[in-house]
Design a protein around this motif. Structure first.
Motif, mmCIF file in Angstrom:
data_model
loop_
_atom_site.group_PDB
_atom_site.id
_atom_site.type_symbol
_atom_site.label_atom_id
_atom_site.label_comp_id
_atom_site.label_asym_id
_atom_site.label_seq_id
_atom_site.Cartn_x
_atom_site.Cartn_y
_atom_site.Cartn_z
ATOM 1 N N GLU A 1 -26.692 -72.537 -17.737
ATOM 2 C CA GLU A 1 -26.034 -71.226 -17.895
ATOM 3 C C GLU A 1 -24.629 -71.474 -18.449
ATOM 4 O O GLU A 1 -23.666 -71.669 -17.703
ATOM 5 N N GLN B 1 -22.276 -69.730 -19.982
ATOM 6 C CA GLN B 1 -21.169 -68.844 -19.610
ATOM 7 C C GLN B 1 -20.633 -69.200 -18.219
ATOM 8 O O GLN B 1 -19.424 -69.228 -17.975
ATOM 9 N N PHE B 2 -21.575 -69.499 -17.311
ATOM 10 C CA PHE B 2 -21.204 -69.815 -15.930
ATOM 11 C C PHE B 2 -20.387 -71.111 -15.848
ATOM 12 O O PHE B 2 -19.297 -71.131 -15.284
ATOM 13 N N THR C 1 -16.860 -70.966 -17.531
ATOM 14 C CA THR C 1 -15.870 -70.230 -16.746
ATOM 15 C C THR C 1 -15.457 -71.025 -15.511
ATOM 16 O O THR C 1 -14.264 -71.129 -15.179
ATOM 17 N N ARG D 1 -11.746 -72.482 -14.307
ATOM 18 C CA ARG D 1 -11.123 -72.191 -13.011
ATOM 19 C C ARG D 1 -10.773 -73.485 -12.267
ATOM 20 O O ARG D 1 -9.761 -73.559 -11.581
ATOM 21 N N MET E 1 -7.690 -74.980 -13.794
ATOM 22 C CA MET E 1 -6.489 -74.265 -13.354
ATOM 23 C C MET E 1 -6.022 -74.744 -11.985
ATOM 24 O O MET E 1 -4.866 -74.581 -11.607
ATOM 25 N N LYS F 1 -25.960 -70.063 -5.511
ATOM 26 C CA LYS F 1 -25.218 -69.106 -6.340
ATOM 27 C C LYS F 1 -25.491 -67.701 -5.821
ATOM 28 O O LYS F 1 -26.606 -67.437 -5.370
ATOM 29 N N PRO F 2 -24.588 -66.768 -5.947
ATOM 30 C CA PRO F 2 -23.215 -66.964 -6.409
ATOM 31 C C PRO F 2 -22.356 -67.465 -5.241
ATOM 32 O O PRO F 2 -22.365 -66.858 -4.188
ATOM 33 N N MET F 3 -21.633 -68.551 -5.448
ATOM 34 C CA MET F 3 -20.870 -69.117 -4.335
ATOM 35 C C MET F 3 -19.414 -68.668 -4.415
ATOM 36 O O MET F 3 -18.948 -68.247 -5.458
ATOM 37 N N ASN G 1 -28.106 -66.040 -11.005
ATOM 38 C CA ASN G 1 -27.295 -66.502 -12.140
ATOM 39 C C ASN G 1 -26.412 -65.380 -12.678
ATOM 40 O O ASN G 1 -25.246 -65.593 -13.012
ATOM 41 N N LEU H 1 -25.276 -62.833 -10.970
ATOM 42 C CA LEU H 1 -24.198 -62.620 -9.995
ATOM 43 C C LEU H 1 -23.147 -63.730 -10.080
ATOM 44 O O LEU H 1 -21.951 -63.484 -9.937
ATOM 45 N N ALA H 2 -23.623 -64.967 -10.332
ATOM 46 C CA ALA H 2 -22.694 -66.100 -10.426
ATOM 47 C C ALA H 2 -21.762 -65.936 -11.627
ATOM 48 O O ALA H 2 -20.557 -66.201 -11.531
ATOM 49 N N VAL H 3 -22.315 -65.482 -12.744
ATOM 50 C CA VAL H 3 -21.480 -65.288 -13.941
ATOM 51 C C VAL H 3 -20.461 -64.171 -13.693
ATOM 52 O O VAL H 3 -19.278 -64.314 -14.021
ATOM 53 N N ARG I 1 -19.306 -63.179 -10.806
ATOM 54 C CA ARG I 1 -18.307 -63.641 -9.829
ATOM 55 C C ARG I 1 -17.279 -64.576 -10.481
ATOM 56 O O ARG I 1 -16.075 -64.422 -10.280
ATOM 57 N N GLU I 2 -17.755 -65.526 -11.273
ATOM 58 C CA GLU I 2 -16.817 -66.481 -11.887
ATOM 59 C C GLU I 2 -15.930 -65.804 -12.928
ATOM 60 O O GLU I 2 -14.746 -66.096 -13.038
ATOM 61 N N SER I 3 -16.534 -64.883 -13.712
ATOM 62 C CA SER I 3 -15.734 -64.210 -14.746
ATOM 63 C C SER I 3 -14.662 -63.334 -14.109
ATOM 64 O O SER I 3 -13.502 -63.329 -14.548
ATOM 65 N N GLY J 1 -13.486 -63.762 -11.160
ATOM 66 C CA GLY J 1 -12.577 -64.699 -10.493
ATOM 67 C C GLY J 1 -11.563 -65.277 -11.460
ATOM 68 O O GLY J 1 -10.373 -65.382 -11.143
ATOM 69 N N LEU J 2 -12.037 -65.628 -12.654
ATOM 70 C CA LEU J 2 -11.119 -66.167 -13.672
ATOM 71 C C LEU J 2 -10.101 -65.098 -14.088
ATOM 72 O O LEU J 2 -8.905 -65.380 -14.237
ATOM 73 N N ASP K 1 -7.573 -64.918 -11.493
ATOM 74 C CA ASP K 1 -6.675 -66.088 -11.589
ATOM 75 C C ASP K 1 -5.612 -65.856 -12.659
ATOM 76 O O ASP K 1 -4.424 -66.117 -12.455
ATOM 77 N N LEU K 2 -6.046 -65.351 -13.810
ATOM 78 C CA LEU K 2 -5.124 -65.134 -14.931
ATOM 79 C C LEU K 2 -4.137 -64.003 -14.623
ATOM 80 O O LEU K 2 -2.959 -64.073 -14.969
ATOM 81 N N LEU L 1 -0.923 -64.602 -12.809
ATOM 82 C CA LEU L 1 0.185 -65.166 -13.585
ATOM 83 C C LEU L 1 1.027 -64.075 -14.256
ATOM 84 O O LEU L 1 2.078 -64.344 -14.825
#
Lengths: 157, 213
Positions: A14, A16-17, A20, A24, A27, A105-107, B20, B22-24, B26-28, B30-31, B34-35, B38
């Motif tokens: 994945e 995109q996953f 990203t 993170r 960072m 996932k999602p963690m 998957n 949900l993971a994308v 969540r991470e997007s 989350g990022l 994070d940004l 700032l």
């Protein structure tokens, strides 16, 4: 001595996953590389790696095959399974094959970070025990040897 | 291939993809958070962080549903492989039921709650437990709903089952009467042992012999 980041390899098809997640982690001071397949992961793990975060279901070589190959070629590298296909059977198999931890996932990123830090600490401890045994059980000598190899240098965790 | 296997395999595949997705998300998100941290414009930043935290909360909700569907898919596969008689963890199934049947309950102005407990293995398959719990839900809905049902895995007289407490509703009496023929009413001293209860009418749904490991 300069601080050195924990080296993480993220393996997941994945795109995109992992892209990203990699951003993170960077960072937060980690050194993260990505591989989009099992085959690519085995190439990239030839470079210095502390922890692999590995998906199970991927086209081509799956996560279990990667785990098996990594534990054979780089037994000191810790492997954290991070999967969307997480049944109890898969979890038991992963632990039996030497996975350090198993996340679904999602963690929450904090859970992943905690797992990475613990895996890294255990990796260092394992290395110290191994070197200490080689030094005839002398733990202090082992520490000196590891310092010379920069293994004990403080890392950004 | 049986119908059950077919459903279980497709459900398992869909859950994998859903995780998957949900993971994308969540991470997007989350990022993005994070940004945003700032950024210097505090007012806008805080408003956007609040919106993103709602996205994260919904992802957590989706993850819970995905776990429940995963368990259902595994139960379907176990039934086909003939390992169903191995039983299930009753506490986990109660949690799964509360998660998956919440929408059904809401249709009758009801809520389902689960009291978390340690694993409790019983010699009964997941589908049979879910069917028994659904029967309880249907009976409560048939009596007009408008209550909260709290479920907790338990053992009573060496029999494993589910304690059902009726709480937070203006229709507890009617629902109690509807559940009476299906369940065993708990009264007297045993009530005092259930420290989590909220003083609502208590029932026990017997399911199977207790299993000790």
């Amino acid at each position: 001595m300069p601080q050195e980041a924990i080296k993480i390899l993220l393996v997941d098809d994945e795109k995109q996953f992992v892209d990203t997640l990699s951003e993170r982690l960077e960072m937060r001071g980690f050194s993260a590389r990505v591989a989009y397949s099992g085959e690519e992961a085995l190439e990239k793990v030839k470079m210095p790696t502390d922890v692999i975060v590995l998906d199970l279901r991927m086209p081509g070589m799956d996560g279990f095959e990667v785990l098996k190959a990594v534990k054979k070629s780089n037994p000191d590298v810790q492997v954290i399974i991070l999967t969307g296909h997480g049944g109890d059977a898969e979890e038991k198999t992963a632990y039996r094959m030497g996975a350090y931890s198993f996340l679904r996932k999602p963690m929450d990123i904090d859970d992943l970070l905690a797992s990475i830090r613990m895996a890294y600490r255990d990796k260092i401890e394992n290395t110290m025990v191994a070197v200490s045994l080689a030094e005839g059980g002398d733990f202090d000598s082992a520490k000196d040897v590891l310092r010379e190899q920069d293994v004990l240098e403080e890392k950004k965790i | 291939m049986s119908d059950t296997t077919c459903l279980a395999r497709l459900l398992s595949s869909a859950v994998h993809d859903l995780r998957n997705v949900l993971a994308v998300v969540r991470e997007s998100s989350g990022l993005t958070a994070d940004l945003l941290r700032l950024q210097e414009d505090v007012r806008k930043r805080d408003r956007m962080l609040a919106a993103l935290s709602e996205v994260q909360a919904q992802v957590a909700r989706g993850a819970l549903l995905a776990s429940a569907m995963d368990l259902l898919a595994q139960a379907g596969s176990a039934a086909e492989e003939g390992t169903e008689e191995e039983g299930c963890d009753l506490n986990q199934v109660c949690q799964l039921f509360c998660c998956m049947a919440q929408r059904l309950a809401r249709a009758s102005v009801m809520r389902l709650e689960h009291v978390a407990k340690d694993d409790q293995d019983i010699a009964l398959g997941v589908p049979a437990v879910l069917a028994a719990l659904l029967k309880v839900l249907d009976a409560a809905a048939g009596a007009g709903g408008r209550v909260t049902l709290r479920l907790s895995a338990a053992v009573r007289h060496k029999q494993a089952g589910v304690i059902v407490e009726i709480v937070d509703g203006d229709n507890a009496e009617a629902v109690s009467a509807a559940l009476e023929p299906l369940l065993v009413r708990i009264s007297g001293g045993l009530q005092k042992l259930l420290v989590w209860r909220r003083q609502g009418p208590l029932f026990f749904l017997p399911l199977a012999e207790e299993r000790t490991s």
